[in-house]
Motif scaffolding. Structure first.
Motif, PDB file in Angstrom:
ATOM      1  N   ASP A  17       0.744  -1.183   0.033  1.00 52.39           N
ATOM      2  CA  ASP A  17       0.135   0.029  -0.033  1.00 52.39           C
ATOM      3  C   ASP A  17       0.739   1.268   0.037  1.00 52.39           C
ATOM      4  OD1 ASP A  17      -2.476   1.715   0.167  1.00 52.39           O
ATOM      5  OD2 ASP A  17      -1.901   1.639   2.259  1.00 52.39           O
ATOM      6  N   ASN A  18       1.781   1.128   0.956  1.00 55.02           N
ATOM      7  CA  ASN A  18       2.923   2.600   0.921  1.00 55.02           C
ATOM      8  C   ASN A  18       3.584   2.613  -0.500  1.00 55.02           C
ATOM      9  OD1 ASN A  18       2.241   3.183   3.552  1.00 55.02           O
ATOM     10  ND2 ASN A  18       3.874   1.830   4.580  1.00 55.02           N
ATOM     11  N   ALA A  19       4.004   1.577  -1.121  1.00 56.08           N
ATOM     12  CA  ALA A  19       4.651   1.453  -2.408  1.00 56.08           C
ATOM     13  C   ALA A  19       3.791   2.198  -3.295  1.00 56.08           C
ATOM     14  CB  ALA A  19       5.071   0.269  -2.818  1.00 56.08           C
ATOM     15  N   ILE A  20       2.330   1.864  -3.349  1.00 48.90           N
ATOM     16  CA  ILE A  20       1.449   2.427  -4.271  1.00 48.90           C
ATOM     17  C   ILE A  20       1.384   3.715  -4.125  1.00 48.90           C
ATOM     18  CG2 ILE A  20      -0.717   2.055  -5.213  1.00 48.90           C
ATOM     19  CD1 ILE A  20      -0.843  -0.797  -4.376  1.00 48.90           C
ATOM     20  N   LYS A  21       1.411   4.113  -2.729  1.00 35.95           N
ATOM     21  CA  LYS A  21       0.833   5.673  -2.682  1.00 35.95           C
ATOM     22  C   LYS A  21       2.123   6.495  -3.043  1.00 35.95           C
ATOM     23  CE  LYS A  21      -1.874   4.682   1.518  1.00 35.95           C
ATOM     24  NZ  LYS A  21      -1.926   4.973   2.854  1.00 35.95           N
ATOM     25  N   TYR A  22       3.538   6.150  -3.027  1.00 36.18           N
ATOM     26  CA  TYR A  22       4.749   6.978  -3.103  1.00 36.18           C
ATOM     27  C   TYR A  22       5.206   6.578  -4.596  1.00 36.18           C
ATOM     28  CZ  TYR A  22       4.285   8.396   1.528  1.00 36.18           C
ATOM     29  OH  TYR A  22       3.991   8.797   2.813  1.00 36.18           O
ATOM     30  N   SER A  23       4.828   5.885  -5.610  1.00 32.90           N
ATOM     31  CA  SER A  23       5.210   5.495  -6.859  1.00 32.90           C
ATOM     32  C   SER A  23       4.384   6.351  -7.573  1.00 32.90           C
ATOM     33  CB  SER A  23       4.994   4.100  -7.125  1.00 32.90           C
ATOM     34  OG  SER A  23       5.662   3.068  -6.299  1.00 32.90           O
ATOM     35  N   ILE A  24       5.115   6.700  -8.905  1.00 30.28           N
ATOM     36  CA  ILE A  24       4.639   7.606  -9.771  1.00 30.28           C
ATOM     37  C   ILE A  24       3.847   6.752 -10.781  1.00 30.28           C
ATOM     38  CG2 ILE A  24       6.282   9.487  -9.396  1.00 30.28           C
ATOM     39  CD1 ILE A  24       7.774   8.094 -12.016  1.00 30.28           C
ATOM     40  N   PRO A  25       3.088   7.132 -11.455  1.00 32.05           N
ATOM     41  CA  PRO A  25       2.015   6.371 -12.469  1.00 32.05           C
ATOM     42  C   PRO A  25       2.944   5.845 -13.642  1.00 32.05           C
ATOM     43  CG  PRO A  25       0.843   8.461 -11.842  1.00 32.05           C
ATOM     44  CD  PRO A  25       2.267   8.507 -11.051  1.00 32.05           C
ATOM     45  N   GLY A  26       2.580   4.652 -14.167  1.00 30.96           N
ATOM     46  CA  GLY A  26       3.221   4.193 -15.020  1.00 30.96           C
ATOM     47  C   GLY A  26       4.646   3.497 -14.459  1.00 30.96           C
ATOM     48  N   SER A  27       4.940   3.487 -13.312  1.00 32.50           N
ATOM     49  CA  SER A  27       6.015   2.844 -12.712  1.00 32.50           C
ATOM     50  C   SER A  27       5.831   1.631 -12.314  1.00 32.50           C
ATOM     51  CB  SER A  27       6.753   3.620 -11.500  1.00 32.50           C
ATOM     52  OG  SER A  27       5.610   3.648 -10.511  1.00 32.50           O
ATOM     53  N   GLU A  28       6.766   0.660 -11.676  1.00 32.13           N
ATOM     54  CA  GLU A  28       6.994  -0.833 -11.514  1.00 32.13           C
ATOM     55  C   GLU A  28       7.266  -1.192 -10.135  1.00 32.13           C
ATOM     56  OE1 GLU A  28       7.469  -4.206 -14.437  1.00 32.13           O
ATOM     57  OE2 GLU A  28       9.372  -4.341 -13.269  1.00 32.13           O
TER      58      GLU A  28
END
Length: 471
Positions: free
Chosen positions: A368-379
């Motif tokens: 959940d934290n990784a999703i919140k802080y990742s930019i769109p289109g990233s992995e």
């Protein structure tokens, strides 16, 4: 204040008693040794040597003459020096002896020649029938006759020892040593108790909220105690500060949603909000903030149980890859909405003895934290590997990263890296990672973070691989 029973006084008295006992036993040993020492009988030995040398020479000249009158004359001279003498033949037979020298006081000697060699450099001791000790020595007159010279060993009074020129310097030295030992014992007691007094003072200061470090000094054990005291003081200070921060953060986290709930409830109650759309909006805000409060309360209860060790865990055999895959699938819609992909890299099957619900919550929180802080289109990279008897789980994102200073505090309660997210949509309260850390440690593992600003972060979880069949 009980200075009379202080450790300083007790140590000093203990050292003093030990020193006094040592000196007492040493003095007793010295007195006993002097009582048995040949030095005390040197005058007797000198007289014996004088008589032996004198009579041996004189008797050698009258060996073939009329012995009796000459011998009696010589014996009188020996008696004047308080020495008894006797003449033996080569077989040890007694021929002559002084008047005061009885036969019972003369040792039985079968081989005068050997005895003469033994007594050449030291006096021999003989215990007569009346249990009296005699010093004696034998010298050879000629091949056929031997001279025995003897003197009774006197009882030496203890007070006479103190008149000896060797004992007096020893006594003076012992007195100086005793005084020096008293001073040294006081210094040693002070060396030990001075840091202990500082530790005691530090403990009193802690009780009133002063956290000062204790100097590291004194014996090794006292230094270890000082280190432990400094460590405890630091932990107490940190704990109290954490409690204050905790109360402040909880108050803040409760106040914000309660303010919203109160404000919109009051608006509905007063009729300020009267159309259906505004009422719906106010109801949504109240419901969301109520849910937020519910999550906050549940998280606080979870932390309290983990701290107290009362969290109920149902541990069983869990396959780690399947548990992680299940956690990833929960975020299917969030990943689609954020245009983010997860790339899972799993190893062979790894079985743990764990609580699947609590461990799944840890993985869900990291994802959940990784999703919140990742930019769109990233992995997002999720890997599981085996490292000996441990399983390594990593969750890596390509977000803004975390500074080194913030990494050190990332697992603290209520700590949030992105302060701008506070009060915004999807914000947290900073308890997720704190709970995750507690959950991982409850499974005998550890969690850590590696990050570089501008390049993203990697959270690593190590868990022990245990055989569930042995549980």
């Amino acid at each position: 204040m009980m200075h009379s029973s202080s450790i300083n006084t007790r140590l000093w008295l203990t050292y003093t008693m030990i020193i006094f006992l040592v000196l007492t036993f040493a003095s007793a040993g010295i007195i006993f040794a002097f009582q048995r020492s040949p030095l005390l009988y040197r005058q007797i030995f000198l007289r014996m040597d004088l008589v032996s040398n004198l009579l041996t020479d004189r008797l050698s000249f009258v060996i073939n003459a009329d012995w009796d009158p000459t011998i009696q004359l010589f014996f009188k001279e020996a008696e004047l020096l308080d020495v008894q003498v006797a003449i033996l033949d080569s077989s040890g037979t007694l021929l002559f002896h002084t008047m005061d020298y009885s036969v019972d006081q003369i040792p039985q000697i079968n081989d005068p020649f050997t005895t003469a060699e033994r007594s050449a450099d030291r006096a021999l001791v003989f215990n007569d029938a009346e249990k009296e000790d005699w010093f004696y020595q034998i010298s050879q007159i000629n091949d056929a006759y031997y001279l025995l010279v003897a003197a009774r060993r006197p009882d030496v009074a203890i007070q006479s020892l103190f008149q000896d020129e060797l004992v007096k310097p020893l006594l003076r030295t012992g007195l100086f040593a005793l005084i020096g030992a008293f001073v040294l014992s006081w210094l040693m007691a002070e060396w030990i108790t001075r840091p202990l007094r500082k530790i005691s003072e530090s403990a009193k200061n802690i009780a009133v909220g002063k956290y000062e470090k204790v100097p590291i000094e004194g014996p090794m054990e006292v230094q270890q105690l000082a280190l432990a005291m400094n460590d405890m003081s630091q932990k107490v200070e940190k704990s109290l500060q954490s409690q204050r921060d905790f109360v402040a953060n909880v108050s803040h986290e409760f106040k914000t949603p309660l303010t919203s709930i109160q404000g919109f409830s009051q608006a509905i109650y007063d009729g300020t909000v009267h159309n259906k759309k505004d009422i719906q909006h106010a109801s949504d805000v109240i419901l969301n903030e109520t849910n937020r409060l519910n999550v906050l309360v549940n998280d606080l209860l979870t932390l309290a149980k983990l701290d107290a060790g009362t969290m109920s865990m149902t541990k069983e055999s869990v396959e780690l890859n399947r548990l992680m895959q299940s956690s990833i699938e929960r975020f299917y819609y969030e990943l689609e909405k954020a245009d983010i992909k997860i790339n899972p890299v799993f190893s062979d099957e790894i079985y743990l003895y764990a609580d699947a619900v609590r461990l799944g919550q840890v993985f869900s929180n990291l994802i959940d934290n990784a999703i919140k802080y990742s930019i769109p289109g990233s992995e997002i990279q999720v890997t599981i590997s085996r490292q000996g008897r441990q399983a390594m789980v990593t969750v890596s994102d390509t977000g803004p990263g975390i500074s080194e200073e913030e990494c050190a505090r990332i697992f603290e309660r209520f700590y949030q890296v992105d302060k701008s997210r506070q009060g915004g949509t999807g914000r947290g309260v900073g308890l997720g990672l704190a709970i995750s850390k507690q959950d991982v440690e409850a499974h005998g593992g550890e969690i850590s973070v590696s990050s570089k600003v501008g390049e993203g972060s990697t959270f690593m979880v190590k868990l022990p691989i245990e055989d569930a069949t042995n549980k």
